[in-house]
Design a protein around this motif. Structure first.
Motif, PDB file in Angstrom:
ATOM      1  N   GLU A   1     -18.934 -43.528 -30.361  1.00  0.00           N
ATOM      2  CA  GLU A   1     -19.468 -43.859 -29.214  1.00  0.00           C
ATOM      3  C   GLU A   1     -18.969 -42.778 -27.927  1.00  0.00           C
ATOM      4  O   GLU A   1     -19.670 -42.369 -27.172  1.00  0.00           O
ATOM      5  N   LYS A   2     -17.758 -42.232 -28.317  1.00  0.00           N
ATOM      6  CA  LYS A   2     -17.196 -41.160 -27.550  1.00  0.00           C
ATOM      7  C   LYS A   2     -17.867 -39.987 -27.616  1.00  0.00           C
ATOM      8  O   LYS A   2     -18.249 -39.236 -26.765  1.00  0.00           O
ATOM      9  N   ASN A   3     -18.522 -39.700 -28.948  1.00  0.00           N
ATOM     10  CA  ASN A   3     -18.799 -38.114 -28.907  1.00  0.00           C
ATOM     11  C   ASN A   3     -20.513 -38.263 -28.874  1.00  0.00           C
ATOM     12  O   ASN A   3     -20.999 -37.269 -28.668  1.00  0.00           O
ATOM     13  N   PHE A   4     -21.326 -39.317 -29.445  1.00  0.00           N
ATOM     14  CA  PHE A   4     -22.594 -39.174 -29.290  1.00  0.00           C
ATOM     15  C   PHE A   4     -23.280 -39.895 -28.299  1.00  0.00           C
ATOM     16  O   PHE A   4     -24.521 -39.944 -28.250  1.00  0.00           O
ATOM     17  N   LEU A   5     -22.734 -40.857 -27.669  1.00  0.00           N
ATOM     18  CA  LEU A   5     -23.341 -41.809 -26.630  1.00  0.00           C
ATOM     19  C   LEU A   5     -23.028 -41.507 -25.369  1.00  0.00           C
ATOM     20  O   LEU A   5     -22.206 -40.999 -24.780  1.00  0.00           O
TER      21      LEU A   5
ATOM     22  N   GLY B   1     -12.905 -49.082 -39.275  1.00  0.00           N
ATOM     23  CA  GLY B   1     -14.114 -49.029 -38.721  1.00  0.00           C
ATOM     24  C   GLY B   1     -14.244 -49.204 -37.211  1.00  0.00           C
ATOM     25  O   GLY B   1     -15.025 -48.296 -36.326  1.00  0.00           O
ATOM     26  N   PHE B   2     -13.204 -49.549 -36.532  1.00  0.00           N
ATOM     27  CA  PHE B   2     -13.111 -49.711 -35.218  1.00  0.00           C
ATOM     28  C   PHE B   2     -12.879 -48.182 -34.300  1.00  0.00           C
ATOM     29  O   PHE B   2     -13.551 -47.842 -33.591  1.00  0.00           O
ATOM     30  N   ILE B   3     -11.916 -47.762 -35.276  1.00  0.00           N
ATOM     31  CA  ILE B   3     -11.855 -46.186 -34.974  1.00  0.00           C
ATOM     32  C   ILE B   3     -12.779 -45.225 -35.053  1.00  0.00           C
ATOM     33  O   ILE B   3     -13.342 -44.478 -34.238  1.00  0.00           O
ATOM     34  N   ILE B   4     -13.725 -45.566 -36.335  1.00  0.00           N
ATOM     35  CA  ILE B   4     -14.850 -44.686 -36.338  1.00  0.00           C
ATOM     36  C   ILE B   4     -16.160 -45.126 -35.325  1.00  0.00           C
ATOM     37  O   ILE B   4     -16.569 -44.185 -34.946  1.00  0.00           O
ATOM     38  N   THR B   5     -16.371 -46.470 -34.967  1.00  0.00           N
ATOM     39  CA  THR B   5     -16.935 -46.653 -33.918  1.00  0.00           C
ATOM     40  C   THR B   5     -16.565 -46.056 -32.486  1.00  0.00           C
ATOM     41  O   THR B   5     -17.333 -45.744 -31.796  1.00  0.00           O
ATOM     42  N   LEU B   6     -15.168 -46.129 -32.213  1.00  0.00           N
ATOM     43  CA  LEU B   6     -15.073 -45.481 -31.019  1.00  0.00           C
ATOM     44  C   LEU B   6     -15.390 -43.784 -31.031  1.00  0.00           C
ATOM     45  O   LEU B   6     -15.642 -43.449 -29.885  1.00  0.00           O
ATOM     46  N   ILE B   7     -15.161 -43.317 -32.150  1.00  0.00           N
ATOM     47  CA  ILE B   7     -15.233 -41.960 -32.274  1.00  0.00           C
ATOM     48  C   ILE B   7     -16.877 -41.622 -31.973  1.00  0.00           C
ATOM     49  O   ILE B   7     -17.167 -40.759 -31.320  1.00  0.00           O
TER      50      ILE B   7
END
Length: 54
Positions: free
Chosen positions: A50-54, A42-48
């Protein structure tokens, strides 16, 4: 998000161990292992996200 996935992992791990007729220590072990694994995912998915869409 990673806290929610960690809690889902704990529930899934406990259910899995209980379904396999595990003792209390087995249920706790599965819950901890699945909780940690799901929280990291979940942490890795959250980072991805935030990095790509925000």
């Amino acid at each position: 998000m990673y806290l929610i996935t960690g809690l889902i992992g704990i529930l899934f791990g406990a259910y899995n161990a209980k379904r396999r007729n595990g003792k209390t220590i087995d249920i706790l072990h599965y819950a901890a292992a699945y909780g940690i694994a799901f929280a990291i995912a979940g942490f890795i998915i959250t980072l991805i996200i935030e990095k790509n869409f925000l």
